[in-house]
Design an enzyme around this catalytic site. Structure first.
Site, PDB file in Angstrom:
ATOM      1  N   MET A  12       1.099  -1.479   0.008  1.00  0.00           N
ATOM      2  CA  MET A  12       0.076   0.021   0.152  1.00  0.00           C
ATOM      3  C   MET A  12       1.077   1.074   0.000  1.00  0.00           C
ATOM      4  O   MET A  12       1.571   1.187   1.039  1.00  0.00           O
ATOM      5  CB  MET A  12      -1.178   0.348   1.121  1.00  0.00           C
ATOM      6  CG  MET A  12      -2.003   1.184   1.345  1.00  0.00           C
ATOM      7  SD  MET A  12      -3.091   1.489  -0.385  1.00  0.00           S
ATOM      8  CE  MET A  12      -4.547   0.251   0.414  1.00  0.00           C
ATOM      9  N   THR A 219      16.290   0.449 -19.841  1.00  0.00           N
ATOM     10  CA  THR A 219      15.785   0.901 -20.200  1.00  0.00           C
ATOM     11  C   THR A 219      15.993   2.107 -19.826  1.00  0.00           C
ATOM     12  O   THR A 219      17.134   2.565 -19.273  1.00  0.00           O
ATOM     13  CB  THR A 219      15.106   1.125 -19.257  1.00  0.00           C
ATOM     14  OG1 THR A 219      14.621   0.970 -18.489  1.00  0.00           O
ATOM     15  CG2 THR A 219      13.485  -0.135 -19.895  1.00  0.00           C
ATOM     16  N   GLN A 223      16.424   8.886 -23.146  1.00  0.00           N
ATOM     17  CA  GLN A 223      16.803   7.715 -24.528  1.00  0.00           C
ATOM     18  C   GLN A 223      16.270   6.869 -25.050  1.00  0.00           C
ATOM     19  O   GLN A 223      16.629   6.480 -25.880  1.00  0.00           O
ATOM     20  CB  GLN A 223      18.198   8.255 -24.449  1.00  0.00           C
ATOM     21  CG  GLN A 223      19.471   8.624 -23.385  1.00  0.00           C
ATOM     22  CD  GLN A 223      19.524  10.359 -24.122  1.00  0.00           C
ATOM     23  OE1 GLN A 223      19.656   9.464 -24.934  1.00  0.00           O
ATOM     24  NE2 GLN A 223      19.202  11.698 -24.447  1.00  0.00           N
ATOM     25  N   ASP A 245       4.323  12.475 -13.246  1.00  0.00           N
ATOM     26  CA  ASP A 245       4.719  11.240 -12.594  1.00  0.00           C
ATOM     27  C   ASP A 245       5.830   9.935 -13.352  1.00  0.00           C
ATOM     28  O   ASP A 245       5.010   9.312 -13.712  1.00  0.00           O
ATOM     29  CB  ASP A 245       3.791  10.692 -11.971  1.00  0.00           C
ATOM     30  CG  ASP A 245       4.428  10.175 -10.633  1.00  0.00           C
ATOM     31  OD1 ASP A 245       5.831   9.667  -9.832  1.00  0.00           O
ATOM     32  OD2 ASP A 245       3.858   9.276  -9.659  1.00  0.00           O
ATOM     33  N   GLY A 250       8.884   1.729 -15.212  1.00  0.00           N
ATOM     34  CA  GLY A 250       9.386   0.807 -15.603  1.00  0.00           C
ATOM     35  C   GLY A 250       8.489  -0.550 -15.536  1.00  0.00           C
ATOM     36  O   GLY A 250       8.612  -1.739 -16.611  1.00  0.00           O
ATOM     37  N   ASP A 251       7.615  -0.891 -14.156  1.00  0.00           N
ATOM     38  CA  ASP A 251       6.762  -0.969 -14.085  1.00  0.00           C
ATOM     39  C   ASP A 251       5.674  -1.632 -16.018  1.00  0.00           C
ATOM     40  O   ASP A 251       5.037  -3.143 -16.125  1.00  0.00           O
ATOM     41  CB  ASP A 251       6.230  -1.972 -12.718  1.00  0.00           C
ATOM     42  CG  ASP A 251       6.605  -0.826 -11.673  1.00  0.00           C
ATOM     43  OD1 ASP A 251       7.870  -1.600 -11.853  1.00  0.00           O
ATOM     44  OD2 ASP A 251       6.516  -0.541 -10.369  1.00  0.00           O
ATOM     45  N   ASN A 275       7.258  -0.373 -24.582  1.00  0.00           N
ATOM     46  CA  ASN A 275       8.108   1.587 -24.501  1.00  0.00           C
ATOM     47  C   ASN A 275       6.918   2.137 -24.429  1.00  0.00           C
ATOM     48  O   ASN A 275       6.741   3.600 -24.149  1.00  0.00           O
ATOM     49  CB  ASN A 275       9.202   1.409 -25.626  1.00  0.00           C
ATOM     50  CG  ASN A 275      10.484   2.694 -25.327  1.00  0.00           C
ATOM     51  OD1 ASN A 275      10.336   3.371 -24.111  1.00  0.00           O
ATOM     52  ND2 ASN A 275       9.991   3.659 -26.309  1.00  0.00           N
ATOM     53  N   LYS A 284       0.522  10.489 -16.012  1.00  0.00           N
ATOM     54  CA  LYS A 284      -0.804  10.609 -14.436  1.00  0.00           C
ATOM     55  C   LYS A 284      -0.329  10.215 -13.266  1.00  0.00           C
ATOM     56  O   LYS A 284       0.458   9.446 -13.314  1.00  0.00           O
ATOM     57  CB  LYS A 284      -1.983   9.757 -14.633  1.00  0.00           C
ATOM     58  CG  LYS A 284      -2.497   9.811 -16.412  1.00  0.00           C
ATOM     59  CD  LYS A 284      -4.041   8.281 -16.423  1.00  0.00           C
ATOM     60  CE  LYS A 284      -5.154   9.052 -17.261  1.00  0.00           C
ATOM     61  NZ  LYS A 284      -6.444   8.407 -17.084  1.00  0.00           N
TER      62      LYS A 284
END
Length: 302
Positions: A12, A219, A223, A245, A250-251, A275, A284
């Site tokens: 959480m 990643t 770039q 944000d 990455g997730d 990507n 968001k």
């Protein structure tokens, strides 16, 4: 539709927005508080499910109020959460995030995530073996990761490791890892450096891939994303979008990548779609809030 098993953490996230951090012994008034379900495992499972993958999330929560909210939230994301274990006498993982004007400060308390052990992997082994892709990160005990990756590899399941947060065991895990997805900082740590100069990044990626069978995807933020195809470096550029944000980018990338590969897409096509999805996610607030559906990813091409 491919099958994805995501073994990892769930938290959480308590996000406090404030103008500055308090000094030691000081009390200040913050601006806002938000609650989000997070943890790299849960985030990546949600991203895979929203892209259309038949996704099973494997992990542990506590028998507490946050655990109930987390379970309900994940159930509403079209995830198979039947194998999520609820542990007595321990709390659900918590991430305390101070969102400042210039950056974020985060403290994670692992809670039930620390109890994801070999015994649990044995209990959910059928979920892993029956999947096309196993996706893992490093927010649960590394011994458990090692065991789960070996189990998947021995049963012909494609294994995908997002080495975050970075741990020195990554090198030992590679024999059972088909695809590795570090960011630039994690890739530098993997080769024993604090930093890889931008001018040397592409050459370093090529050199690493030439001596390893694990497929590497780095990643690289603004770039783009780089990998090696037919002994040549390929860089997929990032989308130019307004950034609100970056927490879940990455997730999002890893979840969509796993889902696309589970369907039998080509490696390059899967990376391109992942990507593109990551570019949508940063628009968001909140790691999961901006994670796109498959339709949104496909539409973003135009």
């Amino acid at each position: 539709m491919g099958k994805i098993a995501v073994l990892g953490s769930v938290n959480m996230d308590i996000v406090i927005t404030t103008g500055r951090m308090p000094k030691v012994g000081e009390t200040i008034i913050g601006d806002q508080i938000d609650y989000f379900v997070g943890g790299k495992g849960a985030n990546q499972a949600v991203a895979a499910a929203r892209f259309g993958g038949k996704t099973t999330f494997l992990g542990k929560i506590g028998q507490d109020t946050f655990g109930e909210k987390v379970y309900q939230h994940l159930s509403e994301e079209q995830l198979d959460v039947r194998s999520v274990a609820q542990e007595k006498n321990i709390f659900t993982g918590i991430a305390s995030i101070f969102k400042l004007p210039q950056d974020n400060c985060i403290t994670v308390i692992s809670g039930a995530n620390e109890l994801v052990d070999r015994e649990y992997v044995d209990q959910v082994a059928h979920q892993i073996i029956e999947s096309d892709v196993l996706l893992v990160q490093i927010e649960i005990p590394v011994e458990t990761l090692q065991y789960a990756l070996q189990l998947a590899k021995e049963n012909g399941v494609t294994t995908l490791l997002n080495p975050a947060p970075y741990h020195d065991i990554v090198g030992e895990l590679l024999p059972n890892v088909d695809i590795l997805t570090p960011n630039e900082t994690e890739f530098a740590a993997l080769i024993g450096k604090e930093l890889i100069p931008e001018a040397e990044m592409e050459e370093t990626i090529l050199a690493w891939q030439q001596t390893h069978t694990t497929r590497l995807i780095v990643t690289r933020g603004s770039q783009g994303v780089s990998f090696v195809e037919s002994d040549k470096l390929v860089t997929v550029p990032s989308s130019k979008v307004p950034v609100v944000d970056t927490t879940g980018a990455g997730d999002t990338f890893n979840g969509i990548l796993a889902a696309a590969l589970s369907e039998g897409m080509s490696f390059k096509e899967a990376v391109i779609l992942a990507n593109r999805g990551a570019g949508l996610s940063v628009q968001k607030l909140g790691a999961q809030t901006g994670m796109p559906t498959r339709a949104a990813v496909i539409a973003s091409e135009h």
